[in-house]
Design an enzyme around this catalytic site. Structure first.
Site, PDB file in Angstrom:
ATOM      1  CG  HIS A   1       2.444  -3.166   6.147  1.00  0.00           C
ATOM      2  ND1 HIS A   1       3.289  -2.784   7.164  1.00  0.00           N
ATOM      3  CD2 HIS A   1       2.109  -2.028   5.506  1.00  0.00           C
ATOM      4  CE1 HIS A   1       3.448  -1.475   7.145  1.00  0.00           C
ATOM      5  NE2 HIS A   1       2.751  -0.984   6.141  1.00  0.00           N
TER       6      HIS A   1
ATOM      7  CG  HIS B   1       5.397   0.392   2.369  1.00  0.00           C
ATOM      8  ND1 HIS B   1       4.794   1.582   2.048  1.00  0.00           N
ATOM      9  CD2 HIS B   1       4.805  -0.040   3.504  1.00  0.00           C
ATOM     10  CE1 HIS B   1       3.892   1.874   2.975  1.00  0.00           C
ATOM     11  NE2 HIS B   1       3.869   0.910   3.861  1.00  0.00           N
TER      12      HIS B   1
ATOM     13  CD  GLU C   1      -0.238  -0.801   8.551  1.00  0.00           C
ATOM     14  OE1 GLU C   1      -1.071  -0.620   7.652  1.00  0.00           O
ATOM     15  OE2 GLU C   1       0.254   0.126   9.218  1.00  0.00           O
TER      16      GLU C   1
ATOM     17  CB  CYS D   1       3.030   4.422   5.561  1.00  0.00           C
ATOM     18  SG  CYS D   1       3.166   2.805   6.370  1.00  0.00           S
TER      19      CYS D   1
ATOM     20  CG  ASP E   1      -2.110 -13.443   0.214  1.00  0.00           C
ATOM     21  OD1 ASP E   1      -1.330 -12.728   0.872  1.00  0.00           O
ATOM     22  OD2 ASP E   1      -1.827 -14.598  -0.156  1.00  0.00           O
ATOM     23  CG  HIS E   2       0.909 -12.379  -2.634  1.00  0.00           C
ATOM     24  ND1 HIS E   2       0.582 -13.087  -1.507  1.00  0.00           N
ATOM     25  CD2 HIS E   2       2.236 -12.567  -2.790  1.00  0.00           C
ATOM     26  CE1 HIS E   2       1.658 -13.681  -1.023  1.00  0.00           C
ATOM     27  NE2 HIS E   2       2.683 -13.376  -1.786  1.00  0.00           N
TER      28      HIS E   2
ATOM     29  CG  HIS F   1      -0.393   0.319   2.517  1.00  0.00           C
ATOM     30  ND1 HIS F   1      -1.158   0.645   3.605  1.00  0.00           N
ATOM     31  CD2 HIS F   1       0.888   0.387   2.944  1.00  0.00           C
ATOM     32  CE1 HIS F   1      -0.367   0.884   4.640  1.00  0.00           C
ATOM     33  NE2 HIS F   1       0.864   0.731   4.272  1.00  0.00           N
TER      34      HIS F   1
HETATM   35 NI    NI Z   1       2.571   0.978   5.482  1.00  0.00          NI
END
Ligand code: NI
Length: 136
Positions: A42, A40, A125, A34, A80-81, A15
């Site tokens: 998580h 990037h 997160e 972020c 996911d992914h 995100h």
């Molecule tokens: Ni982040």
């Protein structure tokens, strides 16, 4: 007598936190790493908690295998992914903070549960940062 049953799950996603009404400097100031324009990832962990009366016939609040399958379809297959900002409809117009992600997940799971069951979703997160939503 109400009992809470819980199921853990996991997904990886990318995100970028960004408010389009602010310039890059302000985004960096508020969101730090972020707000990286290149995104990037998580490793999100979640705990799905369902609270309700025990069914006298089954002895279950709900069948955890059914809950496992709901989470698989509504959360894992959906997120996911993925790049949340680009690939997930809700986050095309909604900042993918943990707070907003947990509400999206809660709504998707809640729609699949029997009425009379209360739902809480806890979303990690990072191992130390987590949010909770119970639908209020
Ligand atoms: Ni982040």
């Amino acid at each position: 007598m109400k009992v809470t049953v819980n199921r853990k799950a996991h997904f990886n996603a990318a995100h970028r936190l960004y408010n389009p009404n602010w310039d890059d400097a302000k985004n960096k100031e508020v969101y730090g790493k972020c707000s990286n324009p290149h995104y990037h990832g998580h490793n999100y962990e979640l705990i799905v908690s369902v609270r309700g009366e025990i069914d006298p016939e089954t002895g279950f609040v709900m069948n955890l295998d059914v809950l496992r399958r709901i989470i698989e379809v509504e959360v894992e297959d959906y997120l996911d992914h993925k790049n949340l900002n680009i690939e997930v409809e809700e986050f095309k117009t909604l900042n993918p903070t943990a707070e907003n992600i947990v509400i999206v997940i809660w709504n998707k799971i809640k729609a699949k549960l029997d009425q009379g069951l209360d739902l809480k979703v806890t979303l990690y997160e990072t191992p130390r940062n987590f949010v909770e939503y119970s639908g209020d």
